[in-house]
Design an enzyme around this catalytic site. Structure first.
Site, mmCIF file in Angstrom:
data_model
loop_
_atom_site.group_PDB
_atom_site.id
_atom_site.type_symbol
_atom_site.label_atom_id
_atom_site.label_comp_id
_atom_site.label_asym_id
_atom_site.label_seq_id
_atom_site.Cartn_x
_atom_site.Cartn_y
_atom_site.Cartn_z
ATOM 1 N N CYS A 1 33.365 36.761 41.493
ATOM 2 C CA CYS A 1 32.494 37.122 42.615
ATOM 3 C C CYS A 1 32.865 38.523 43.074
ATOM 4 O O CYS A 1 33.531 38.686 44.068
ATOM 5 C CB CYS A 1 32.635 36.090 43.727
ATOM 6 S SG CYS A 1 31.383 36.217 44.991
ATOM 7 N N CYS B 1 42.643 39.150 34.984
ATOM 8 C CA CYS B 1 42.650 40.307 35.913
ATOM 9 C C CYS B 1 44.005 41.035 35.922
ATOM 10 O O CYS B 1 44.045 42.252 36.079
ATOM 11 C CB CYS B 1 42.345 39.860 37.332
ATOM 12 S SG CYS B 1 40.857 38.873 37.465
ATOM 13 N N CYS C 1 51.685 37.378 36.257
ATOM 14 C CA CYS C 1 51.586 38.367 37.330
ATOM 15 C C CYS C 1 52.778 39.337 37.326
ATOM 16 O O CYS C 1 53.920 38.927 37.153
ATOM 17 C CB CYS C 1 51.540 37.633 38.670
ATOM 18 S SG CYS C 1 51.375 38.751 40.058
ATOM 19 N N CYS D 1 38.332 33.723 42.960
ATOM 20 C CA CYS D 1 36.872 33.890 42.874
ATOM 21 C C CYS D 1 36.257 33.391 41.578
ATOM 22 O O CYS D 1 35.039 33.280 41.504
ATOM 23 C CB CYS D 1 36.497 35.346 43.127
ATOM 24 S SG CYS D 1 36.646 36.407 41.688
ATOM 25 N N CYS E 1 44.865 37.300 45.382
ATOM 26 C CA CYS E 1 43.831 36.649 44.577
ATOM 27 C C CYS E 1 43.236 35.531 45.433
ATOM 28 O O CYS E 1 43.974 34.708 45.972
ATOM 29 C CB CYS E 1 44.425 36.080 43.286
ATOM 30 S SG CYS E 1 43.235 35.074 42.366
ATOM 31 N N CYS F 1 24.157 38.115 45.705
ATOM 32 C CA CYS F 1 24.174 39.384 46.443
ATOM 33 C C CYS F 1 23.902 40.571 45.526
ATOM 34 O O CYS F 1 24.020 41.711 45.923
ATOM 35 C CB CYS F 1 25.512 39.552 47.137
ATOM 36 S SG CYS F 1 26.847 39.877 45.985
ATOM 37 N N CYS G 1 56.312 39.131 46.183
ATOM 38 C CA CYS G 1 55.196 38.277 45.768
ATOM 39 C C CYS G 1 54.255 38.098 46.965
ATOM 40 O O CYS G 1 54.690 38.082 48.111
ATOM 41 C CB CYS G 1 55.759 36.939 45.293
ATOM 42 S SG CYS G 1 54.568 35.597 45.296
ATOM 43 N N CYS H 1 26.980 41.060 40.910
ATOM 44 C CA CYS H 1 27.308 40.985 39.483
ATOM 45 C C CYS H 1 26.537 42.032 38.700
ATOM 46 O O CYS H 1 27.059 42.607 37.745
ATOM 47 C CB CYS H 1 27.045 39.575 38.969
ATOM 48 S SG CYS H 1 28.038 38.354 39.838
ATOM 49 N N CYS I 1 48.018 34.494 48.527
ATOM 50 C CA CYS I 1 47.646 34.596 47.104
ATOM 51 C C CYS I 1 47.488 33.211 46.457
ATOM 52 O O CYS I 1 48.362 32.360 46.560
ATOM 53 C CB CYS I 1 48.678 35.411 46.336
ATOM 54 S SG CYS I 1 48.144 35.704 44.637
ATOM 55 N N HIS J 1 49.115 33.701 37.910
ATOM 56 C CA HIS J 1 50.492 33.654 38.430
ATOM 57 C C HIS J 1 51.526 33.792 37.303
ATOM 58 O O HIS J 1 52.470 34.573 37.398
ATOM 59 C CB HIS J 1 50.676 32.331 39.189
ATOM 60 C CG HIS J 1 52.054 32.069 39.664
ATOM 61 N ND1 HIS J 1 52.602 32.744 40.739
ATOM 62 C CD2 HIS J 1 53.007 31.206 39.226
ATOM 63 C CE1 HIS J 1 53.845 32.289 40.942
ATOM 64 N NE2 HIS J 1 54.093 31.362 40.035
ATOM 65 N N CYS K 1 42.961 42.915 42.615
ATOM 66 C CA CYS K 1 43.096 42.258 43.923
ATOM 67 C C CYS K 1 44.535 42.094 44.393
ATOM 68 O O CYS K 1 44.868 42.399 45.542
ATOM 69 C CB CYS K 1 42.443 40.889 43.882
ATOM 70 S SG CYS K 1 40.777 40.920 43.236
ATOM 71 N N CYS L 1 28.290 32.192 41.549
ATOM 72 C CA CYS L 1 27.126 31.501 42.137
ATOM 73 C C CYS L 1 26.319 30.825 41.039
ATOM 74 O O CYS L 1 25.946 29.663 41.159
ATOM 75 C CB CYS L 1 26.252 32.493 42.901
ATOM 76 S SG CYS L 1 27.130 33.355 44.201
HETATM 77 FE FE1 FSX Z 1 27.402 35.479 43.683
HETATM 78 FE FE2 FSX Z 1 26.644 37.371 41.988
HETATM 79 FE FE3 FSX Z 1 29.349 36.761 44.238
HETATM 80 FE FE4 FSX Z 1 27.406 38.280 44.495
HETATM 81 O O1 FSX Z 1 25.961 36.893 40.525
HETATM 82 S S1 FSX Z 1 29.037 35.704 42.315
HETATM 83 S S2 FSX Z 1 27.710 36.339 45.705
HETATM 84 S S3 FSX Z 1 29.361 38.930 43.790
HETATM 85 O O2 FSX Z 1 26.286 38.839 42.966
HETATM 86 O O3 FSX Z 1 25.833 35.983 42.916
HETATM 87 FE FE1 SF4 Z 2 51.807 34.478 41.801
HETATM 88 FE FE2 SF4 Z 2 50.246 35.760 43.534
HETATM 89 FE FE3 SF4 Z 2 52.900 35.961 43.689
HETATM 90 FE FE4 SF4 Z 2 51.544 37.099 41.686
HETATM 91 S S1 SF4 Z 2 51.431 37.636 43.844
HETATM 92 S S2 SF4 Z 2 53.458 35.946 41.528
HETATM 93 S S3 SF4 Z 2 49.945 35.579 41.350
HETATM 94 S S4 SF4 Z 2 51.653 34.078 43.998
HETATM 95 FE FE1 SF4 Z 3 40.650 38.076 39.624
HETATM 96 FE FE2 SF4 Z 3 41.559 36.578 41.627
HETATM 97 FE FE3 SF4 Z 3 40.532 38.970 42.127
HETATM 98 FE FE4 SF4 Z 3 38.938 36.984 41.372
HETATM 99 S S1 SF4 Z 3 40.128 37.078 43.281
HETATM 100 S S2 SF4 Z 3 38.907 39.081 40.590
HETATM 101 S S3 SF4 Z 3 40.264 35.884 39.941
HETATM 102 S S4 SF4 Z 3 42.399 38.537 40.942
#
Ligand code: FSX
Ligand code: SF4
Ligand code: SF4
Length: 313
Positions: A200, A276, A240, A297, A294, A59, A261, A62, A267, A237, A288, A162
């Site tokens: 992602c 992150c 966190c 991703c 989370c 998309c 939590c 990135c 999550c 986790h 996130c 991806c």
């Molecule tokens: Fe995929 Fe990326 Fe997600 Fe998008 O490299 S990792 S769909 S954020 O742009 O391709």
């Molecule tokens: Fe774990 Fe998510 Fe709870 Fe944080 S919010 S303690 S990562 S389950």
């Molecule tokens: Fe980080 Fe999880 Fe958010 Fe992906 S989904 S950016 S691993 S916190």
């Protein structure tokens, strides 16, 4: 005596010189094309380690993420860190001229340049689901480009989930047989080392940090999923800020309930390795788990392995 700019320009033919500018200059605005600092930085980078960035099924998230880099700024990245010689979204050049330049750089820097791949690569129908360019009236598929450039490169960076593992294009249904770079390399016996920088999208620091590591210290140490330990060596986790609530069985029932939590909200932090929780996103503004949950991703198997996102695992 020639000035620094003149010396730089004199070492390259005019054609090569102008073509070489197309990759980097586009990202920072054309008015800077004749900035002596840019010319000298680019020539230095070109001499040592150019980067070619190609895009398949993705998309462009990135690339957008990289462009949002705050420190270092995208300008600094393009001037002083990465000699980006091909990037479909930000370069000024297009069509055959751009492709010719890309293949010229690949040949000239064979075994030395890095190939950055964004987006998945469809393997079905001989790659015809993703045409990445055209030369001499012949379509070039993403699959062909990945194979050709992948074999010539010194290293490959699979940027985003991806490119690393197939990601969203490889989710259930996957009619195009989308796969990540390592999937392609395995099938065609290509041995060039691959570093996966999933997400992602991927975090700008993960992309820039991995490239900077590659340029200065070589290929970074990776985990069993090919990700730099530097960024993906810790569990979300376990680190966190909401762990104290988890330990006391206090769970948020709504996204706005801050003291709790987020597990009941879906999550997936316990199954995810990334920094992150410390690095945060949007220049440290949030991440996130603070706003939602989370969704895993950065992990192989995303998104299917973590769906539905907003239900407890
Ligand atoms: Fe995929 Fe990326 Fe997600 Fe998008 O490299 S990792 S769909 S954020 O742009 O391709
Ligand atoms: Fe774990 Fe998510 Fe709870 Fe944080 S919010 S303690 S990562 S389950
Ligand atoms: Fe980080 Fe999880 Fe958010 Fe992906 S989904 S950016 S691993 S916190």
């Amino acid at each position: 005596m020639l000035s620094e700019t003149q010396q730089t320009a004199a070492t390259l033919s005019r054609r090569t010189f102008l073509k070489g500018l197309t990759g980097t200059a586009a990202g920072i605005g054309l008015s800077q094309i004749f900035n002596p600092k840019l010319i000298s930085a680019m020539t230095k980078g070109l001499e040592t380690h150019p980067v070619l960035w190609i895009q398949g099924q993705g998309c462009t998230g990135c690339s957008v993420s990289l462009l949002n880099s705050v420190e270092p700024t995208i300008k600094k990245i393009l001037l002083e860190i990465i000699s980006l010689q091909y990037h479909p979204t930000i370069m000024a050049s297009e069509g055959e001229t751009a492709l010719e330049n890309m293949y010229r750089v690949a040949k000239e820097y064979k075994g030395k340049f890095s190939l950055a791949v964004e987006g998945a690569i469809p393997m079905a129908a001989d790659g015809k689901y993703c045409i990445s360019g055209e030369m001499n009236h012949k379509e070039i598929t993403m699959l062909q480009m990945t194979k050709e450039l992948g074999e010539m490169a010194g290293s490959v960076l699979a940027i985003g989930s991806c490119a690393a593992y197939g990601g969203i294009p490889a989710a259930k249904g996957n009619l195009t047989e989308a796969t990540g770079v390592q999937g392609v390399f395995k099938k065609f016996g290509i041995k060039t080392p691959v570093v996966n920088i999933p997400g992602c999208p991927s975090h700008p620091d993960w992309i820039v940090g991995s490239i900077a590591h590659l340029l200065t210290k070589g290929i970074p140490e990776v985990d069993e999923n090919g990700r730099p330990l530097l960024f993906f060596g810790e569990n979300i986790h376990e680190n966190c800020p909401y762990l104290e609530y988890f330990d006391k069985d206090i769970f948020s029932a709504t996204f706005t309930q801050k003291k709790g939590c987020r597990m009941e909200l879906g999550c997936k932090g316990p199954d995810v390795n990334a920094d992150c929780f410390r690095r945060r996103w949007n220049n440290g503004l949030n991440w996130c788990v603070e706003n939602a949950v989370c969704i895993g991703c950065v992990e192989p198997g995303f998104p299917d392995a973590f769906s539905p996102f907003y239900e407890k695992a």
